[in-house]
Write a protein that holds these residues in place. Structure first.
Motif, mmCIF file in Angstrom:
data_model
loop_
_atom_site.group_PDB
_atom_site.id
_atom_site.type_symbol
_atom_site.label_atom_id
_atom_site.label_comp_id
_atom_site.label_asym_id
_atom_site.label_seq_id
_atom_site.Cartn_x
_atom_site.Cartn_y
_atom_site.Cartn_z
ATOM 1 N N HIS A 1 0.765 -1.307 -0.200
ATOM 2 C CA HIS A 1 0.051 -0.091 0.107
ATOM 3 C C HIS A 1 0.817 1.312 0.173
ATOM 4 O O HIS A 1 1.758 1.463 0.959
ATOM 5 N N GLU A 2 0.788 2.110 -0.838
ATOM 6 C CA GLU A 2 1.339 3.523 -1.050
ATOM 7 C C GLU A 2 0.513 4.494 -0.357
ATOM 8 O O GLU A 2 -0.827 3.946 -0.249
ATOM 9 N N THR A 3 0.841 5.297 0.251
ATOM 10 C CA THR A 3 0.220 6.438 0.900
ATOM 11 C C THR A 3 -0.581 7.015 -0.082
ATOM 12 O O THR A 3 -0.565 7.401 -1.171
ATOM 13 N N GLU A 4 -1.796 7.177 0.663
ATOM 14 C CA GLU A 4 -2.810 8.190 -0.188
ATOM 15 C C GLU A 4 -2.361 9.511 -0.570
ATOM 16 O O GLU A 4 -1.733 9.954 0.543
ATOM 17 N N GLY A 5 -2.462 10.193 -1.560
ATOM 18 C CA GLY A 5 -1.785 11.368 -1.900
ATOM 19 C C GLY A 5 -0.275 11.210 -2.558
ATOM 20 O O GLY A 5 0.237 12.265 -2.867
ATOM 21 N N ASN A 6 0.291 10.045 -2.456
ATOM 22 C CA ASN A 6 1.690 9.759 -3.027
ATOM 23 C C ASN A 6 1.232 9.866 -4.459
ATOM 24 O O ASN A 6 0.306 9.195 -4.833
ATOM 25 N N PRO A 7 2.054 10.603 -5.420
ATOM 26 C CA PRO A 7 1.873 10.434 -6.814
ATOM 27 C C PRO A 7 1.649 9.053 -7.593
ATOM 28 O O PRO A 7 1.145 8.805 -8.207
ATOM 29 N N PRO B 1 15.949 17.585 -4.758
ATOM 30 C CA PRO B 1 16.564 16.737 -3.907
ATOM 31 C C PRO B 1 15.160 16.136 -3.138
ATOM 32 O O PRO B 1 14.296 17.067 -3.029
ATOM 33 N N LEU B 2 15.368 15.100 -2.560
ATOM 34 C CA LEU B 2 14.338 14.636 -1.678
ATOM 35 C C LEU B 2 14.790 14.258 -0.461
ATOM 36 O O LEU B 2 15.919 13.659 -0.200
ATOM 37 N N ASP B 3 14.154 14.802 0.528
ATOM 38 C CA ASP B 3 14.595 14.353 2.151
ATOM 39 C C ASP B 3 13.077 14.325 2.633
ATOM 40 O O ASP B 3 12.561 15.256 2.969
ATOM 41 N N ALA B 4 12.522 13.413 2.801
ATOM 42 C CA ALA B 4 11.364 13.083 3.252
ATOM 43 C C ALA B 4 11.001 12.207 4.651
ATOM 44 O O ALA B 4 11.600 10.965 4.463
ATOM 45 N N GLU B 5 10.215 12.469 5.670
ATOM 46 C CA GLU B 5 9.969 11.565 6.595
ATOM 47 C C GLU B 5 9.160 10.507 6.037
ATOM 48 O O GLU B 5 8.366 10.670 5.378
ATOM 49 N N THR C 1 3.520 13.399 1.877
ATOM 50 C CA THR C 1 3.082 13.560 0.606
ATOM 51 C C THR C 1 3.235 14.911 0.132
ATOM 52 O O THR C 1 3.267 15.178 -1.349
ATOM 53 N N ARG C 2 2.901 16.020 0.772
ATOM 54 C CA ARG C 2 3.223 17.283 0.213
ATOM 55 C C ARG C 2 4.681 17.524 -0.317
ATOM 56 O O ARG C 2 4.943 17.745 -1.074
ATOM 57 N N LYS C 3 5.731 16.979 0.578
ATOM 58 C CA LYS C 3 6.955 17.057 0.137
ATOM 59 C C LYS C 3 7.368 16.137 -1.193
ATOM 60 O O LYS C 3 7.819 16.337 -2.027
ATOM 61 N N LEU C 4 6.671 14.956 -1.169
ATOM 62 C CA LEU C 4 6.827 14.109 -2.486
ATOM 63 C C LEU C 4 6.234 14.876 -3.552
ATOM 64 O O LEU C 4 6.965 15.011 -4.781
ATOM 65 N N ALA C 5 5.041 15.391 -3.621
ATOM 66 C CA ALA C 5 4.472 16.173 -4.445
ATOM 67 C C ALA C 5 5.288 17.360 -5.012
ATOM 68 O O ALA C 5 5.604 17.330 -6.399
ATOM 69 N N ASP C 6 5.890 18.024 -4.029
ATOM 70 C CA ASP C 6 6.757 19.094 -4.715
ATOM 71 C C ASP C 6 7.924 18.738 -5.126
ATOM 72 O O ASP C 6 8.129 19.101 -6.349
ATOM 73 N N VAL C 7 8.533 17.722 -4.728
ATOM 74 C CA VAL C 7 9.892 17.143 -5.332
ATOM 75 C C VAL C 7 9.479 16.582 -6.615
ATOM 76 O O VAL C 7 10.216 16.774 -7.698
ATOM 77 N N MET C 8 8.342 15.900 -6.776
ATOM 78 C CA MET C 8 8.164 15.157 -8.044
ATOM 79 C C MET C 8 7.411 15.854 -9.092
ATOM 80 O O MET C 8 6.986 15.635 -10.108
ATOM 81 N N GLY C 9 6.835 17.135 -8.871
ATOM 82 C CA GLY C 9 6.323 18.255 -9.555
ATOM 83 C C GLY C 9 4.951 17.497 -9.871
ATOM 84 O O GLY C 9 4.493 18.079 -10.979
ATOM 85 N N SER C 10 4.370 17.114 -8.914
ATOM 86 C CA SER C 10 3.110 16.847 -9.092
ATOM 87 C C SER C 10 1.805 17.486 -8.550
ATOM 88 O O SER C 10 2.280 18.493 -7.519
ATOM 89 N N ASP C 11 0.645 17.738 -9.110
ATOM 90 C CA ASP C 11 -0.338 18.626 -8.666
ATOM 91 C C ASP C 11 -1.315 17.998 -7.507
ATOM 92 O O ASP C 11 -2.209 18.385 -7.140
ATOM 93 N N GLU C 12 -0.788 16.782 -7.169
ATOM 94 C CA GLU C 12 -1.725 15.903 -6.345
ATOM 95 C C GLU C 12 -1.808 16.473 -4.993
ATOM 96 O O GLU C 12 -0.987 17.064 -4.401
#
Length: 139
Positions: A38-44, A103-107, A128-139
């Motif tokens: 299971h990937e986190t909801e909100g993960n791109p 770069p990515l540095d996420a808890e 997920t906010r950090k992931l979306a920012d790093v990955m350029g996603s609007d999710e």
């Protein structure tokens, strides 16, 4: 054979070691054929359903990590065991996301469920906010 909490924590520490070495066959060997990932909801990469079985995990997660990130690493910080469940607190780090250059540095927190020493379920909780920012996603 009954496994103890210590056995399961040790097994998961070994899994993170194998992952850090890029030893995917060892990682896959710890997975039950019916594992649910299971990937986190909100993960791109969240699909609305779990990846089921090692092949779906390789295609939906592991191959994407290699394709999308430069220097991706998981840094486990703390392992907590409760019977057949192991919880791992840590951080995802990567030199950069290939598309954005960021770069990515996420808890992150991982919850692993084992049965007879095999992983039957994984659930990721990540910033997920950090992931979306790093990955350029609007999710």
């Amino acid at each position: 054979m009954t496994r103890t909490v210590t056995d399961n924590v040790t097994r998961m520490k070994e899994l993170y070691g194998a992952f850090s070495r890029g030893d995917v066959p060892t990682v896959l060997a710890t997975m039950d054929e019916g594992i649910e990932w299971h990937e986190t909801e909100g993960n791109p990469w969240f699909t609305g359903r779990p990846f089921v079985g090692p092949q779906q995990i390789v295609e939906g997660v592991f191959q994407r990590i290699v394709a999308e990130f430069e220097g991706f690493e998981i840094h486990p910080i703390r392992f907590l065991g409760d019977g057949d469940t192991v919880i791992v607190e840590g951080r995802y780090r990567a030199k950069s996301h290939k598309a954005t250059g960021k770069p990515l540095d996420a808890e992150v927190v991982h919850v692993w469920d084992l049965r007879n020493g095999q992983i039957v379920r994984f659930h990721q909780y990540v910033d997920t906010r950090k992931l979306a920012d790093v990955m350029g996603s609007d999710e």
